[in-house]
Design an enzyme around this catalytic site. Structure first.
Site, short mmCIF file in Angstrom:
data_model
loop_
_atom_site.label_atom_id
_atom_site.label_comp_id
_atom_site.label_asym_id
_atom_site.label_seq_id
_atom_site.Cartn_x
_atom_site.Cartn_y
_atom_site.Cartn_z
N GLU A 462 68.74 -37.92 -18.94
CA GLU A 462 69.29 -38.75 -17.87
C GLU A 462 68.58 -40.11 -17.80
O GLU A 462 69.18 -41.12 -17.45
CB GLU A 462 69.20 -38.03 -16.53
CG GLU A 462 70.02 -36.74 -16.46
CD GLU A 462 71.48 -36.93 -16.84
OE1 GLU A 462 72.02 -38.05 -16.64
OE2 GLU A 462 72.09 -35.97 -17.34
N HIS A 465 70.23 -42.51 -20.11
CA HIS A 465 71.37 -43.17 -19.46
C HIS A 465 70.88 -44.30 -18.56
O HIS A 465 71.48 -45.39 -18.50
CB HIS A 465 72.14 -42.17 -18.60
CG HIS A 465 73.06 -41.27 -19.34
ND1 HIS A 465 73.99 -41.73 -20.24
CD2 HIS A 465 73.22 -39.91 -19.30
CE1 HIS A 465 74.68 -40.70 -20.73
NE2 HIS A 465 74.23 -39.59 -20.17
N HIS A 468 70.11 -47.40 -20.40
CA HIS A 468 71.35 -48.07 -20.79
C HIS A 468 71.83 -48.99 -19.67
O HIS A 468 72.35 -50.09 -19.91
CB HIS A 468 72.40 -47.02 -21.14
CG HIS A 468 73.49 -47.50 -22.04
ND1 HIS A 468 74.53 -46.68 -22.44
CD2 HIS A 468 73.74 -48.70 -22.61
CE1 HIS A 468 75.35 -47.35 -23.22
NE2 HIS A 468 74.90 -48.58 -23.34
#
Length: 671
Positions: A462, A465, A468
């Protein structure tokens, strides 16, 4: 009195003032934000100046900021800290929002202006990112049904509204089943369970006010119970309850919802001229076609099944040696796999777990980001939506980058699973906007909180992510952060998991909860040596789910999804002792919304790339090679959806990958 959701947020980093927001604020704020957005859209559609990129595409980018802010707060708390009022609001909001966005996407006057800009794109002197945003905007309108007329247009609006309602109901039914069931344990039932499982069961019992320890349907509690409990009868009872989520008859049964959802998706795709929903959905992904997806999954299925069947034979022999006759059952697999892991790798989860403290794993994820991307994390003392939440300011070279929020513990008000979302995404238009990113997990509480190795991988996943989102560096919000093809979005998250396996990372951060001592090298070697242990099982349960998802959507929608599920699994020769990772009635990835529908395969599609991408680091200067880290940020993490996914990966690696790196990484190449 001013609604805090609509007023200016005079808070650190303009964070939502959670301490001033009540559930009563959401509905009036939504109504006003919808009205404001409607006016903004009407102004764009009725503009009397010839359509251009600025007055049409950029105007659409700028519109709806107030609505985004209201929804960012609402969906954060509705997913991570729900209550009866919020669930009621979700049921009210889903058809309202579906109708609102359907109204925009079917606005003929607006679409005409977008189509004009698209037709004249070659004469507009657009930057590459602007050209990409224009293409995505035009394509989005077409795929939403903007070119439909009359009866078809009206029917598309009905379908979208109904799908929104069904998705919300599916999620709430699943949450209700997970929240309602628990199994009380007597003190004698705790025999054989490690201390961390006992502590988690007692903590869950306190939350349920059960007067003693309980097992709930939270993955972070039921999985270790299935691993360690010697009570086969209790394992069976817990497993069957876990498998029955969403399929218990009555008001929370999701089977009819799944059937109606699949039928409506097929109708939607055919209204747009596609053969079926999978063809429609995959057109915009890297995979492009159902056949390409099926080929990847079947390339992995054969070796995974062979490995799982060989492992199942060993586990059955172990069970028979315990005096339990008959076939290995799904509630037996994890228990005997854990015994086998201890026997073959001398790796005891109970002895291992004290080295995976939640706080130290957070530190590890942050440390890797510091070494790779020069990010620094400083704790923030700000009001958040739940006492369990924590926040950090993220900086680089003294400059503000983002705010990161972590919400790590399981509770009855939180939906299951783990996810990353952005309450505010990075953008430079119309103004500079830094991201506010949230990781939500469901780890068992403890003092201190201890993770399994899989939990630690989830935390790193996670956080990949989150990187990102945080490292995004684009102009337009619509292509910011994780706004990429579904089968590309898991690349950064799955790639980041690899840094948990770097020996020097575990050597520094895997420290014992009581003694503070670093994990002994012998244990560290065993952890890394067992990284692919039971990989046949985990690959089979995942690929089976992905193939069922694909077959649901590639062809005529099944009237009975459960019968279709059974047929797909039978044709695959699914091992009897392994179940799908997500059976249909609890397959929230697929049925709580369109996000992963026909797209659950994307985790494996991304894994093909992440195995190959980490190999690039290993072939260079090692896992913290600065040139590879810079290339990763430049070509993937910072670019969002501003370029085609295949183009981005090729820019980073020089080529597209094959499945070989994935099979090698999972230890399935021999099988």
């Amino acid at each position: 009195m001013t609604n805090p959701l609509l007023s200016d947020w005079d808070t650190p980093f303009e964070l939502a003032p959670f301490d001033k927001i009540s559930d009563d604020d959401f509905e009036p704020a939504l109504q006003e934000a919808l009205a404001t957005h409607r006016k903004e859209i009407d102004a764009i559609a009725s503009c009397d100046i010839a359509p251009g990129f600025g007055n049409t595409i950029e105007a659409l980018e700028e519109a709806g900021s107030q609505l985004d802010r209201v929804l960012g707060v609402f969906f954060t708390v509705a997913g991570a800290d729900s209550n009866a009022a919020r669930e009621d609001l979700q049921r009210k909001f889903s058809p309202l929002l579906a109708a609102h966005f359907s109204e925009i996407s079917s606005n003929k006057q607006l679409f005409s202006r977008v189509a004009d800009v698209w037709a004249n794109k070659d004469s507009l002197d657009l930057t590459p990112e602007q050209a990409r945003v224009l293409m995505l905007t035009h394509r989005g309108f077409v795929r939403s049904g903007a070119a439909l007329d009359g009866v078809d247009d009206a029917r598309m609006k009905e379908i979208k509204g109904r799908l929104a309602v069904l998705g919300t109901q599916f999620t709430q039914n699943l949450l209700a089943d997970e929240r309602a069931w628990f199994m009380k344990l007597d003190e004698a039932d705790l025999e054989g369970l490690p201390e961390f499982v006992v502590d988690a069961a007692r903590s869950a019992g306190d939350e349920k006010d059960a007067g003693g320890p309980v097992i709930t349907l939270s993955r972070s509690l039921i999985v270790p119970f299935l691993q360690f409990s010697p009570r086969r009868d209790l394992r069976e009872k817990a497993f069957l309850a876990w498998q029955a989520r969403g399929a218990n008859d009555g008001e929370t049964d999701n089977r009819a919802i799944a059937a109606e959802t699949l039928a409506l998706r097929e109708e939607r795709a055919k209204l747009l001229g596609y053969e079926n929903f999978a063809a429609f959905k995959l057109e915009t992904e890297m995979a492009k076609t159902p056949d390409a997806v099926r080929q990847l999954l079947m390339d992995v299925w054969a070796p995974a099944k062979a490995q799982a069947e060989a492992d199942g034979t060993v586990l059955t022999e172990m069970m028979h040696a315990d005096g339990v006759n008959g076939d290995l059952a799904p509630w037996d697999w994890r228990y005997y796999a854990e015994k086998r892991r201890v026997a073959e790798h001398d790796l005891d989860e109970a002895a291992l777990k004290p080295y995976f403290q939640l706080d130290r794993m957070i530190d590890a994820a942050f440390s890797c980001a510091t070494r790779l991307f020069s990010l620094e994390f400083v704790p923030l003392d700000v009001p958040l939506y739940h006492p369990d939440c924590r926040a950090w300011e993220v900086t680089r070279n003294g400059e503000h980058v983002a705010v990161f929020i972590g919400d790590y513990f399981a509770r009855g008000s939180k939906r299951s699973g783990a996810w990353c979302s952005a309450m505010r995404a990075q953008a430079k238009f119309p103004d500079l906007q830094s991201p506010v990113v949230i990781n939500v997990c469901n780890f068992a509480k403890g003092s201190p909180a201890l993770l399994s190795y899989d939990d630690a991988r989830t935390l790193f996943h996670e956080f990949g992510h989150a990187l990102h989102q945080m490292l995004s560096d684009v102009t337009y919000e619509s292509v910011s952060g994780t706004s990429v093809a579904r089968d590309f979005v898991e690349l950064p998250s799955q790639l980041y998991e690899h840094w948990l396996e770097v020996p020097e990372v575990l050597g520094e951060f895997a420290t014992h909860a009581k003694t503070g001592a670093a994990m002994p090298k012998e244990m560290l070697d065993k952890v890394l040596g067992a990284a692919n242990f039971d990989m046949g099982f985990s690959t089979v349960e995942y690929v089976a789910s992905a193939l069922v998802d694909l077959e649901f959507h590639d062809g005529t929608a099944p009237a009975d999804p459960m019968a279709k599920q059974a047929s797909v699994l039978e044709n695959l020769g699914m091992p009897a002792a392994i179940t799908m990772r997500h059976a249909t009635p609890q397959f929230a990835h697929v049925f709580s919304g369109d996000g992963y529908s026909s797209g659950y395969y994307s985790y494996m599609w991304s894994e093909v790339m992440d195995a190959d991408a980490f190999e690039a680091f290993e072939q260079a200067g090692g896992p913290f090679d600065p040139e590879r880290a810079k290339a990763l940020e430049t070509h993937i993490l910072s670019t969002g959806g501003s370029k085609d996914a295949a183009e981005l990966y090729t820019a980073f690696r020089g080529r597209l990958p094959g499945v070989e790196a994935l099979l090698k990484g999972r230890g399935l190449n021999a099988a």
